[in-house]
Motif scaffolding. Structure first.
Motif, mmCIF file in Angstrom:
data_model
loop_
_atom_site.group_PDB
_atom_site.id
_atom_site.type_symbol
_atom_site.label_atom_id
_atom_site.label_comp_id
_atom_site.label_asym_id
_atom_site.label_seq_id
_atom_site.Cartn_x
_atom_site.Cartn_y
_atom_site.Cartn_z
ATOM 1 N N ARG A 124 2.920 61.860 29.386
ATOM 2 C CA ARG A 124 4.305 61.915 29.888
ATOM 3 C C ARG A 124 4.323 61.351 31.303
ATOM 4 N NH1 ARG A 124 6.368 65.412 26.104
ATOM 5 N NH2 ARG A 124 5.052 67.130 25.500
ATOM 6 N N ARG A 125 5.319 60.497 31.572
ATOM 7 C CA ARG A 125 5.409 59.898 32.894
ATOM 8 C C ARG A 125 6.875 59.866 33.338
ATOM 9 N NH1 ARG A 125 1.911 56.006 35.002
ATOM 10 N NH2 ARG A 125 1.234 55.607 32.880
ATOM 11 N N ASP A 126 7.114 60.251 34.577
ATOM 12 C CA ASP A 126 8.435 60.141 35.166
ATOM 13 C C ASP A 126 8.671 58.683 35.536
ATOM 14 O OD1 ASP A 126 10.875 61.456 36.444
ATOM 15 O OD2 ASP A 126 10.028 60.319 38.126
ATOM 16 N N TYR A 127 9.773 58.144 35.106
ATOM 17 C CA TYR A 127 10.063 56.733 35.306
ATOM 18 C C TYR A 127 10.073 56.339 36.788
ATOM 19 C CZ TYR A 127 12.752 52.409 35.445
ATOM 20 O OH TYR A 127 13.174 51.139 35.708
ATOM 21 N N LYS A 128 10.733 57.138 37.608
ATOM 22 C CA LYS A 128 10.888 56.766 39.022
ATOM 23 C C LYS A 128 9.641 57.023 39.846
ATOM 24 C CE LYS A 128 15.853 57.042 39.251
ATOM 25 N NZ LYS A 128 17.019 57.570 39.924
ATOM 26 N N SER A 129 9.058 58.196 39.717
ATOM 27 C CA SER A 129 7.926 58.539 40.584
ATOM 28 C C SER A 129 6.590 58.017 40.051
ATOM 29 C CB SER A 129 7.834 60.055 40.765
ATOM 30 O OG SER A 129 7.377 60.664 39.570
#
Length: 171
Positions: A124-129
């Motif tokens: 899982r990865r946060d798009y912005k950070s």
């Protein structure tokens, strides 16, 4: 008099074994949930922990025990000969070098848990950070019951070894 279900008995064993390790200073319990889902008529117990002295490293283990409506009803109505619960062991670590670390995680956990266990990885990865997490599940492909109580206690060293090895990979 209340007659505990398979779920209650297994939950008590898991909780006691994990808290014993916490009292011994080996691990630190960081989260615990005990859910009854009235919409699906199921139960779920989760307990998460990290190795003591490695708090803040963001590598943790969660033990999840679930029992669905079919198993609960079968046990309470005595229509199932051997009602059981589903057991899942989950590890969470920071998302790093996913191209190279995912095959290593698979290899390390198969050596610890055996090649007949189902091991899945979710990234899982946060798009912005760009920050993210790497969740690894070890599943057993069968239901467990009171005949597996000794197995539950014997799994704890495997969980501790897995935490240690995943911490090394997370560096």
């Amino acid at each position: 008099m209340f007659d505990p279900t398979v779920f209650d008995n297994l939950k008590t064993v898991i909780e006691g074994a994990v808290y014993d390790l916490d009292l011994e200073g080996v691990i630190a319990v960081i989260e615990r949930h005990d859910f009854i889902d009235l919409a699906h008529l199921s139960r779920m117990y989760e307990i998460a922990f990290q190795l003591r002295g490695q708090l803040g490293v963001d590598v943790s283990c969660k033990v999840e025990l679930t029992m669905d409506l079919e198993q609960m009803a079968g046990e309470l109505l005595q229509t199932l000969a051997a009602p059981g619960c589903k057991l899942t062991i989950m590890f969470t670590m920071p998302l790093i070098r996913e191209e190279t670390v995912c095959p290593l995680v698979e290899e390390v956990l198969q050596k610890i848990w055996g090649s007949n266990r189902s091991i899945s990885q979710t990234l899982r990865r946060d798009y912005k950070s760009g920050q993210g997490s790497h969740e690894i599940k070890v599943q057993f492909g069968r239901l467990i019951d009171e005949t597996h109580i000794d197995d539950l206690q014997e799994m704890l060293p495997y969980m501790l070894k897995s935490l240690h090895e995943l911490k090394l990979l997370a560096k």
